[in-house]
Design an enzyme around this catalytic site. Structure first.
Site, PDB file in Angstrom:
ATOM      1  N   LYS A  78     -17.925  -0.314   5.577  1.00  0.00           N
ATOM      2  CA  LYS A  78     -18.252  -1.314   4.558  1.00  0.00           C
ATOM      3  C   LYS A  78     -19.753  -1.367   4.260  1.00  0.00           C
ATOM      4  CE  LYS A  78     -17.558  -6.060   3.056  1.00  0.00           C
ATOM      5  NZ  LYS A  78     -16.942  -7.383   3.318  1.00  0.00           N
ATOM      6  N   GLU A 133       0.819  -1.220   0.000  1.00  0.00           N
ATOM      7  CA  GLU A 133       0.000   0.000   0.000  1.00  0.00           C
ATOM      8  C   GLU A 133       0.853   1.271   0.000  1.00  0.00           C
ATOM      9  OE1 GLU A 133      -2.609  -3.183   1.938  1.00  0.00           O
ATOM     10  OE2 GLU A 133      -0.516  -2.524   2.154  1.00  0.00           O
ATOM     11  N   MET A 147      24.461   9.383   2.680  1.00  0.00           N
ATOM     12  CA  MET A 147      24.345  10.699   3.297  1.00  0.00           C
ATOM     13  C   MET A 147      24.640  10.635   4.798  1.00  0.00           C
ATOM     14  SD  MET A 147      23.910  13.880   2.675  1.00  0.00           S
ATOM     15  CE  MET A 147      22.893  14.324   1.266  1.00  0.00           C
ATOM     16  N   PHE A 157     -11.919  -6.774  14.076  1.00  0.00           N
ATOM     17  CA  PHE A 157     -10.815  -7.259  13.240  1.00  0.00           C
ATOM     18  C   PHE A 157     -10.478  -6.246  12.161  1.00  0.00           C
ATOM     19  CE2 PHE A 157      -9.405  -9.711   9.451  1.00  0.00           C
ATOM     20  CZ  PHE A 157      -8.188 -10.140   9.956  1.00  0.00           C
ATOM     21  N   GLN A 158      -9.217  -5.880  12.080  1.00  0.00           N
ATOM     22  CA  GLN A 158      -8.683  -4.915  11.106  1.00  0.00           C
ATOM     23  C   GLN A 158      -9.390  -3.554  11.190  1.00  0.00           C
ATOM     24  OE1 GLN A 158      -8.410  -6.778   7.161  1.00  0.00           O
ATOM     25  NE2 GLN A 158      -6.338  -7.456   7.688  1.00  0.00           N
TER      26      GLN A 158
END
Length: 557
Positions: free
Chosen positions: A163, A51, A466, A113-114
């Site tokens: 959802k 993602e 760097m 969940f999630q």
């Protein structure tokens, strides 16, 4: 007509003329993906490997095209994986809409969940955030999100949808995109005062920031430099606003800016700041910055005025609009002695590097030749980023895409994929260090899956360059956790992920490899070996005045 929430999401994307989205599916966003499946001939979906890659790709698409980038993710870890990409876009004022879906409304706030409060998580790094719990407001919310993302000073907007809203039905009516109403922020006397300061100046200098790219004001900036007879320096975000070949152009300002820009700004009597925010990496020691100059600041965001540097005069408004008015009112100025002095500085302090071995400056100059200066260059963050900004001659805006404000390692490859999707006619090349490349090199699988012909150049010095440079200069060479010489074979990794790959150890090998990579028109990795102690110069120590820029010759002296 009645549509489900998921179908309304897709219909609204079509309203906004979105042609490409980047994302990764999951349980809560399944309805949206089902609706996208039915419209795959109208909206191209690029399935990234992670993602974060989707967020960076949407960002790169937006920077390269000027349109709003769109990324999608499911709830929980899918949504939180977007956070770094959203923050990157926020810091650099990139228009993006991130659409996530969450658990059903009755499950919100119950540690389901999630489940994660992604609107709360991203509140400090978005222009605005929404959580949609009612299908009746879904369409208008998405429309507002796009309007906010692209209006004024652009930035990312998050839309989180439960959802059950994506499954519910509601009457949908198509609407044409509307811009947010813009209030005129400046008065005519602000313009007059700006012009008066320019007419009084004997040693003017123009300092250009990313706002000039965003507003599309590059022609106006170039015209102003001629009318004012003033040299121009830029920030990392403003590459291509001034043609890199222009006599007025003196290169980047700040920590790794040219000595000409840093010394010139320190000597000028008027500093004209255009769409810039006086970042600490530009200013160095704020109390010593442009201490001989009056400061005229023009920016669309009033919050930036007097935030980091005091302005003697300012104009708050769209840069293209403001400069058009100033250019109409400003008589042609002449400053022959000042311009001659700046020319002397350019001749005395050119950028230089060791031409006897393969190095990133050489690589950038050869890429410039091979692409005739017309490629889109994306970068990760570190030494290679500075070399890419210094040694490629950008002649048009939206051709240098880099994480300036947040400094996101791993940004470039996703951004390069997004840029190529948005501007397929352009050669798109990502310049990344080996440390950055290993963070998100899984996105090579994305380029390979869709046969997106990007070129990944790995500047491979087997160290975090760097950080090592700082350890060398300021930490008595204590190289704590910056050595990466662990036997990873990037060419084997690239081939395993479906890309062509070439290892490069000499200048001659690179010349052949870059031309072959361009001709192949498929995803290619060039693994380029350079010295572990190559350094980016000039350099200004953190917190020091930019007038104290030093390079290798100063260290030897």
């Amino acid at each position: 007509m009645k549509l489900t929430g998921a179908e309304i999401v897709v219909a609204c994307l079509k309203e906004q003329e979105v042609d490409t989205v980047f994302g990764y599916p999951g349980g809560t966003i399944l309805n949206v993906y089902d609706a996208l499946y039915k419209h795959s001939d109208e909206i191209r979906h690029i399935l990234t490997s992670h993602e974060q890659g989707a967020a960076h790709a949407a960002d790169g698409y937006a920077r390269a095209t000027g349109k709003v980038g769109v990324c999608l993710a499911t709830s929980g870890p899918g949504a939180t994986n977007l956070v770094t990409g959203i923050a990157t876009a926020y810091m650099d004022s990139v228009p993006m809409v991130a659409i996530t879906c969450n658990v059903n409304l009755p499950l919100l706030g119950k540690d389901s969940f999630q489940e994660v409060d992604i609107a709360g998580v991203t509140m400090p790094i978005t222009k605005h955030g929404y959580i949609v719990k009612d299908v009746s407001i879904l369409a208008d919310t998405i429309r507002k999100a796009f309007a906010i993302a692209r209006s004024g000073r652009p930035g990312p907007v998050l839309v989180d949808i439960t959802k059950d809203v994506t499954a519910a039905q509601f009457e949908y009516q198509e609407k044409k995109p509307e811009a947010l109403p813009v209030k005129k922020k400046y008065e005519e006397e602000d313009i007059e005062k700006a012009v008066a300061l320019m007419k009084e100046a004997k040693k003017p200098y123009i300092y250009v920031g990313g706002g000039a790219v965003i507003s599309g004001a590059y022609q106006e900036v170039r015209k102003l430099s001629g009318l004012l007879d003033a040299p121009v320096c830029d920030t990392l975000m403003a590459k291509g606003v001034m043609d890199g070949h222009s006599d007025y152009y003196t290169g980047m300002i700040g920590m790794h800016g040219t000595k000409t820009s840093n010394f010139g700004v320190s000597e000028c009597d008027l500093l004209v700041a255009l769409g810039a925010r006086f970042s600490d990496r530009v200013v160095g020691n704020a109390s010593a910055f442009a201490k001989n100059a009056k400061v005229l600041h023009i920016d669309i965001d009033a919050a930036e005025i007097n935030k980091n540097i005091h302005s003697d005069a300012f104009v708050v408004g769209d840069l293209k609009e403001v400069l058009t008015k100033i250019n109409e009112k400003l008589p042609e100025q002449e400053h022959p002695e000042w311009i001659a002095h700046i020319k002397e500085l350019k001749e005395k302090y050119p950028l230089s590097y060791d031409h006897s071995v393969l190095s990133c400056p050489y690589i950038m100059e050869e890429i410039d030749k091979a692409t005739e200066g017309k490629a889109i260059i994306t970068t990760d963050v570190g030494q290679h980023q500075m070399w890419a900004a210094q040694y490629y001659k950008y002649s048009e805006p939206r051709t240098f895409l880099s994480s300036g404000g947040l400094g996101t390692m791993g940004y470039g490859l996703g951004a390069c994929i997004g840029a190529k999707c948005g501007r397929p006619e352009k050669i798109c090349i990502n310049i990344g260090g080996d440390g950055c490349f290993r963070m998100n090199m899984n996105e090579l699988a994305t380029a390979s899956r869709y046969q997106i012909p990007i070129i990944q150049v790995v500047i491979n010095n087997h160290v975090l360059g760097m950080v090592r440079q700082w350890q060398t200069l300021f930490y008595e060479k204590r190289y704590s956790q910056t050595v990466l010489d662990d036997g990873v074979d990037f060419c084997m990794v690239a081939k395993g992920l479906g890309c062509e790959a070439f290892r490069v150890t000499t200048k001659e090998e690179f010349d052949e490899a870059i031309r072959k990579a361009i001709e192949l028109k498929k995803p290619v990795v060039l693994d380029c070996m350079i010295g572990e102690d190559d350094k980016v110069f000039p350099m200004v120590p953190a917190g020091a005045p930019i007038s104290e820029a030093f390079d290798a010759s100063d260290m030897e002296a």
